[in-house]
Design a protein around this motif. Structure first.
Motif, PDB file in Angstrom:
ATOM      1  N   UNK A  28      -8.654  54.389  67.920  1.00 58.27           N
ATOM      2  CA  UNK A  28      -7.270  53.944  68.145  1.00 58.27           C
ATOM      3  C   UNK A  28      -7.110  53.346  69.540  1.00 58.27           C
ATOM      4  N   UNK A  29      -7.753  53.963  70.510  1.00 56.39           N
ATOM      5  CA  UNK A  29      -7.668  53.499  71.899  1.00 56.39           C
ATOM      6  C   UNK A  29      -8.330  52.134  72.088  1.00 56.39           C
ATOM      7  N   UNK A  30      -9.395  51.853  71.330  1.00 56.29           N
ATOM      8  CA  UNK A  30     -10.178  50.629  71.534  1.00 56.29           C
ATOM      9  C   UNK A  30     -10.019  49.577  70.434  1.00 56.29           C
ATOM     10  N   UNK A  31      -9.098  49.800  69.490  1.00 60.77           N
ATOM     11  CA  UNK A  31      -8.996  48.880  68.352  1.00 60.77           C
ATOM     12  C   UNK A  31      -8.526  47.479  68.724  1.00 60.77           C
ATOM     13  N   UNK A  32      -8.024  47.275  69.932  1.00 57.54           N
ATOM     14  CA  UNK A  32      -7.605  45.945  70.373  1.00 57.54           C
ATOM     15  C   UNK A  32      -8.613  45.287  71.308  1.00 57.54           C
ATOM     16  N   UNK A  33      -9.768  45.923  71.491  1.00 61.51           N
ATOM     17  CA  UNK A  33     -10.815  45.393  72.368  1.00 61.51           C
ATOM     18  C   UNK A  33     -11.666  44.396  71.554  1.00 61.51           C
ATOM     19  N   UNK A  34     -11.240  43.148  71.574  1.00 63.12           N
ATOM     20  CA  UNK A  34     -11.870  42.109  70.749  1.00 63.12           C
ATOM     21  C   UNK A  34     -13.354  41.948  71.059  1.00 63.12           C
ATOM     22  N   UNK A  35     -13.733  42.012  72.328  1.00 60.29           N
ATOM     23  CA  UNK A  35     -15.154  41.839  72.664  1.00 60.29           C
ATOM     24  C   UNK A  35     -15.987  42.992  72.102  1.00 60.29           C
ATOM     25  N   UNK A  36     -15.477  44.205  72.126  1.00 56.79           N
ATOM     26  CA  UNK A  36     -16.193  45.350  71.563  1.00 56.79           C
ATOM     27  C   UNK A  36     -16.318  45.202  70.044  1.00 56.79           C
ATOM     28  N   UNK A  37     -15.248  44.782  69.398  1.00 54.67           N
ATOM     29  CA  UNK A  37     -15.279  44.608  67.942  1.00 54.67           C
ATOM     30  C   UNK A  37     -16.280  43.524  67.553  1.00 54.67           C
ATOM     31  N   UNK A  38     -16.295  42.426  68.299  1.00 50.25           N
ATOM     32  CA  UNK A  38     -17.279  41.362  68.019  1.00 50.25           C
ATOM     33  C   UNK A  38     -18.706  41.870  68.210  1.00 50.25           C
ATOM     34  N   UNK A  39     -18.905  42.686  69.243  1.00 53.32           N
ATOM     35  CA  UNK A  39     -20.232  43.264  69.504  1.00 53.32           C
ATOM     36  C   UNK A  39     -20.664  44.153  68.335  1.00 53.32           C
ATOM     37  N   UNK A  40     -19.747  44.961  67.813  1.00 54.60           N
ATOM     38  CA  UNK A  40     -20.059  45.846  66.686  1.00 54.60           C
ATOM     39  C   UNK A  40     -20.355  45.027  65.430  1.00 54.60           C
ATOM     40  N   UNK A  41     -19.531  44.020  65.165  1.00 54.70           N
ATOM     41  CA  UNK A  41     -19.762  43.165  63.990  1.00 54.70           C
ATOM     42  C   UNK A  41     -21.081  42.417  64.098  1.00 54.70           C
ATOM     43  N   UNK A  42     -21.428  41.971  65.304  1.00 48.71           N
ATOM     44  CA  UNK A  42     -22.707  41.280  65.504  1.00 48.71           C
ATOM     45  C   UNK A  42     -23.870  42.239  65.261  1.00 48.71           C
ATOM     46  N   UNK A  58     -24.592  51.424  61.945  1.00 46.66           N
ATOM     47  CA  UNK A  58     -23.536  51.655  62.924  1.00 46.66           C
ATOM     48  C   UNK A  58     -23.383  53.143  63.162  1.00 46.66           C
ATOM     49  N   UNK A  59     -22.964  53.496  64.359  1.00 51.04           N
ATOM     50  CA  UNK A  59     -22.647  54.892  64.650  1.00 51.04           C
ATOM     51  C   UNK A  59     -21.299  55.231  64.011  1.00 51.04           C
ATOM     52  N   UNK A  60     -21.000  56.489  63.932  1.00 50.61           N
ATOM     53  CA  UNK A  60     -19.715  56.899  63.358  1.00 50.61           C
ATOM     54  C   UNK A  60     -18.542  56.385  64.196  1.00 50.61           C
ATOM     55  N   UNK A  61     -18.715  56.257  65.492  1.00 45.40           N
ATOM     56  CA  UNK A  61     -17.645  55.716  66.346  1.00 45.40           C
ATOM     57  C   UNK A  61     -17.472  54.222  66.100  1.00 45.40           C
ATOM     58  N   UNK A  62     -18.569  53.508  65.922  1.00 48.03           N
ATOM     59  CA  UNK A  62     -18.474  52.074  65.637  1.00 48.03           C
ATOM     60  C   UNK A  62     -17.792  51.848  64.285  1.00 48.03           C
ATOM     61  N   UNK A  63     -18.142  52.657  63.294  1.00 47.99           N
ATOM     62  CA  UNK A  63     -17.488  52.543  61.990  1.00 47.99           C
ATOM     63  C   UNK A  63     -16.008  52.890  62.106  1.00 47.99           C
ATOM     64  N   UNK A  64     -15.669  53.893  62.910  1.00 48.58           N
ATOM     65  CA  UNK A  64     -14.272  54.304  63.089  1.00 48.58           C
ATOM     66  C   UNK A  64     -13.418  53.192  63.668  1.00 48.58           C
ATOM     67  N   UNK A  68     -10.204  51.386  62.013  1.00 51.55           N
ATOM     68  CA  UNK A  68      -8.920  51.337  62.715  1.00 51.55           C
ATOM     69  C   UNK A  68      -8.364  49.913  62.739  1.00 51.55           C
ATOM     70  N   UNK A  69      -9.241  48.928  62.611  1.00 54.69           N
ATOM     71  CA  UNK A  69      -8.840  47.513  62.577  1.00 54.69           C
ATOM     72  C   UNK A  69      -8.692  47.003  61.150  1.00 54.69           C
ATOM     73  N   UNK A  70      -8.714  47.894  60.168  1.00 56.97           N
ATOM     74  CA  UNK A  70      -8.647  47.525  58.749  1.00 56.97           C
ATOM     75  C   UNK A  70      -9.810  46.651  58.304  1.00 56.97           C
ATOM     76  N   UNK A  71     -10.981  46.876  58.900  1.00 57.23           N
ATOM     77  CA  UNK A  71     -12.200  46.188  58.487  1.00 57.23           C
ATOM     78  C   UNK A  71     -13.032  47.194  57.684  1.00 57.23           C
TER      79      UNK A  71
END
Length: 135
Positions: A28-42, A58-64, A68-71
């Motif tokens: 929830x705290x990091x769901x708006x961090x676009x660069x982190x989300x792109x890194x996880x998707x990559x 993916x780790x459980x935190x990366x999946x979480x 949280x972003x509805x992905x």
């Protein structure tokens, strides 16, 4: 307090209530961090190798954070998955209109799409239907 060891084969060591809550809060705290989300998707994107395509897990935190972003997150339920809990199959539940969870199906080796997460349940999609897995 239980010991949290994500590499353990003992369910009581790698399933930890405090870690689940911390992961949901972190997402929830990091769901708006676009660069982190792109890194996880990559990281999750298939990479071509000499022998075919490989996907990093993916780790459980990366999946979480993706949830949280509805992905949606695809999870493989392989032949060893339920054995961690001393079961031969993974029980899937359906939710009644009154909010009760009832056993409805089970799988042994299957791909499911995780579409939601809360403190107790994973919401999944399988066979075009909504099911739940008790965490």
């Amino acid at each position: 307090m239980a010991i949290y060891d994500p590499k353990s084969l003992k369910a009581e060591e790698f399933i930890n209530h405090e870690e689940i809550l911390a992961s949901i809060a972190w997402a929830e705290e990091h769901k708006n961090d676009i660069s982190l989300i792109r890194e996880i998707l990559d990281k999750a994107r298939p990479k071509k190798t000499e022998t075919g395509y490989v996907c990093a897990g993916l780790s459980h935190r990366e999946a979480s954070i993706l949830l949280a972003c509805d992905i949606p997150v695809i999870m493989s339920v392989g032949p060893n998955f339920p054995r961690i809990w001393k079961n031969s199959r993974l029980q899937l539940y359906s939710k009644s209109l009154s909010g009760e969870y009832k056993a409805s199906s089970s799988v042994k080796a299957h791909f499911i799409t995780v579409t939601g997460i809360d403190e107790k349940w994973l919401e999944i999609s399988s066979w075009g239907q909504r099911f739940y897995i008790n965490r």
